[in-house]
Design an enzyme around this catalytic site. Structure first.
Site, mmCIF file in Angstrom:
data_model
loop_
_atom_site.group_PDB
_atom_site.id
_atom_site.type_symbol
_atom_site.label_atom_id
_atom_site.label_comp_id
_atom_site.label_asym_id
_atom_site.label_seq_id
_atom_site.Cartn_x
_atom_site.Cartn_y
_atom_site.Cartn_z
ATOM 1 C CD GLU A 36 36.620 46.563 40.483
ATOM 2 O OE1 GLU A 36 35.483 46.179 40.161
ATOM 3 O OE2 GLU A 36 37.650 45.889 40.297
ATOM 4 N NE ARG A 262 22.873 46.520 39.691
ATOM 5 C CZ ARG A 262 24.066 45.978 39.937
ATOM 6 N NH1 ARG A 262 24.159 44.708 40.276
ATOM 7 N NH2 ARG A 262 25.160 46.689 39.817
ATOM 8 C CE LYS A 272 31.649 49.887 37.713
ATOM 9 N NZ LYS A 272 32.821 50.090 38.571
#
Length: 561
Positions: A36, A262, A272
């Site tokens: 994104e 992850r 983020k």
RNA sequence: UGGGGUGUCGUCAAGCGGUAAGACACAGGCCUUUGACGCCUGCAUUCGUAGGUUCGAAUCCUACCGCCCCAGCCA
């Protein structure tokens, strides 16, 4: 037959190999990396990039680059460019396969119409708050929306008018009609579309109706003919909807979603959102601050693409949550640079040394290998004279046992030059050592004595008359706690390492370094690997970033005593 | 108390019924004109726990325990 052991395959590569064997997708492998554009990529994304592009490469497949740009309020064009640059820098190529979810808005809308016509979606006019209420909780089932049984005609009319901009934000949403009592909350009539009167970085003001991730992702995958849709663990709960959607729509392509854990690293944060906070609140100089574990930060710090790929290779891939030690990352860059970085000498904290028996006006050129194991990297000249600088740490007036460096009466080797012995220590009024008087053995030119006596210590040095100046930036981990997020009571920012950046002005470098160009990497012998900073270096000013130190068993020994 | 995952060395991670790979870290040694690099040696009798099946179990079964994720009109 080779005797070398085959590298064990991770569970995803095992599945793909199996699929290939069974001709499941007609022998094709098509993956995608779907960021994104709402921030910069970090080392965790590198893991996903290496996986997706790597798996495609290994199987003669392709990996698509697809921007998941369905939320105009958080996304920016600048991020798109930064992300593309990072992926390319890492060494991967999507060829012609650059896509944007926003390219599919029209098709996505048509599928929405189709779902309505099938009676599988409806316009819900509950407020956001009410939808939450109706959704139930983790342990209690939800209740059906009063709008759930609107007619197909009414839904069609409403949905069309939602697109036309007749309604304000938040007044209506399109929802899938699945099962409000499902144990999986994602199946309790998830929202497919919301009204957002916001302008999008690619589609401008064409739309005021934007699709949700859960709806967009499966369809985008199907449109592109993705075979394996690899994502992180938190989407495991979303897979039933992924499959429901594509099954309901009957798309000709139905990719397989596979989830993996992850990456977490010690002494840093990886989300983020938190990285953005560090940037916005000026704890760091930007997304590319060399202390940030963003791809751009690591790049500026001096990490190589190969080292990052090597790192991703080492850490493996699995479904269990884990946290990789920072040392593994450091090891990856040392491994790469040990082979490839030319050596040089630099003195960070200079201490003047006068070679009292060396003729005042004399200077001589000495040749040094640029790499101890790779003669093809050639040699360079360094100039020796009566006045040199050594590292302050390399002298101790009262040395402990096994201190092989300079001390009163002790002999050491100056790298590629001479053996010297310390005769006299000069101090200032405060008792601080300001200068050393030494004598050299003229017969030891090159660094070894004809009588064969052993000298254990070798010091790096620069000529005081010829050295050039530079600023050197020493970086340390950004946080001083292994897991800055572990303590729920305190904010992760309260665990920032106050000493994560140390700026050293007036460092002295051998003159050959004046010819360094931006992003050149060197090993400053006995100190570490350094990279010429790409932003703050200017014609009159050299700025080097320390990428990582060398392993230091002396320091380790000192600490354990 | 619902749903979905997951537990193998300090940290990652192989293993898929035949008797615990590898990497990082750590400890010791060798080598060394970088206390770097390199090389050698050591480092889980045991796989969350307890039972069971089997000639044989980290691998199969049962129960229990721990940890992670999910109640955005974020992705």
């Amino acid at each position: 037959m080779t005797t070398t052991q085959e590298k064990s395959r991770d569970f995803i590569r095992t599945i793909i190999a199996e699929d290939l064997k069974n001709n499941k997708h007609g022998g094709r492998v098509v993956t995608r990396f779907p960021p994104e554009p709402n921030g910069f990529l970090h080392i965790g994304h590198a893991k996903s990039i290496c996986l997706n592009f790597g798996v495609a490469l290994e199987n003669n497949g392709v990996c698509h680059m697809r921007f998941d740009d369905t939320n105009p309020s958080k996304e920016e064009l600048a991020y798109v460019e930064a992300i593309k640059k990072d992926v390319q820098w890492l060494g991967f190529d999507w060829g012609a396969n650059l896509f944007f979810a926003s390219d599919y808005f029209e098709q996505l809308y048509d599928y929405g119409i189709q779902l309505i016509k099938m009676g599988k979606a409806y316009v819900c006019s509950l407020s956001a708050d009410d939808i939450r209420q109706y959704r139930g909780t983790l342990t209690e089932p939800g209740r059906e929306s009063p709008f759930r049984n609107r007619s197909v005609e009414e839904n069609l009319d409403l949905f069309t008018r939602m697109r036309a901009g007749e309604f304000a934000d938040g007044t209506h949403v399109l929802r899938a009609k699945i099962d409000m009592t499902s144990g999986n909350i994602n199946m309790r009539d998830p929202v497919l579309y919301r009204i957002l009167h916001a302008s999008h970085h690619r589609t401008g003001d064409t739309w005021c109706l934007y699709p949700m991730y859960d709806y967009t992702h499966p369809i985008s995958d199907a449109i592109e003919g993705i075979t394996h849709s690899l994502c992180t663990l938190e989407f495991e709960d979303h897979r039933p909807f992924y499959d429901w959607l594509l099954d309901t729509l009957g798309t000709p392509c139905h990719p397989q979603q596979i989830e993996f854990a992850r990456l977490n690293l010690t002494y840093t944060v990886m989300s983020k959102r938190k990285l953005l906070q560090l940037v916005n609140e000026k704890y760091v100089s930007g997304w590319d601050d060399p202390r940030m574990l963003t791809i751009s930060g690591l790049r500026r710090r001096g990490y190589t693409p190969a080292s990052l790929r090597g790192f991703c290779d080492t850490i493996g891939l699995a479904k269990r949550e884990s946290s990789v030690e920072m040392g593994v990352l450091e090891n990856a860059i040392r491994n790469d640079l040990n082979d490839t970085a030319p050596r040089a000498m630099a003195v960070l904290h200079p201490l003047k040394v006068i070679i009292t028996n060396y003729p005042e006006g004399r200077e001589e050129e000495l040749a040094i290998d640029n790499h101890p194991k790779n003669p093809e990297m050639g040699k360079r000249q360094v100039t020796f004279c009566r006045e040199i600088f050594i590292e302050q740490d390399d002298f101790m007036e009262e040395p402990p046992k096994k201190f092989f460096r300079l001390a009163p009466g002790q002999e050491v080797r100056l790298r590629a030059a001479y053996l010297i012995t310390c005769d006299k220590v000069i101090k200032d009024a405060d008792g601080k050592v300001t200068e050393l008087h030494c004598t050299y053995d003229p017969a030891s030119r090159g660094g070894s004595a004809p009588d064969g006596r052993k000298v254990k210590g070798t010091l790096h040095w620069v000529s005081a008359r010829h050295a050039i100046s530079a600023e050197i930036r020493l970086y340390d981990r950004l946080f001083n706690m292994e897991n800055p997020e572990a303590d729920k009571e305190t904010n992760f920012k309260s665990h920032l390492n106050p000493d994560s950046l140390q700026i050293l002005a007036g460092c002295r470098l051998e003159p050959a370094l004046a010819g360094a160009t931006v992003s050149d990497r060197f090993q400053f012998e006995r100190l570490g690997y350094f990279c010429l900073d790409c932003l703050d270096t200017s014609p009159g000013k050299l700025v080097f970033n320390r990428i990582v130190t060398l392993r230091d068993s002396w320091e380790k020994m000192e600490k354990s005593n």
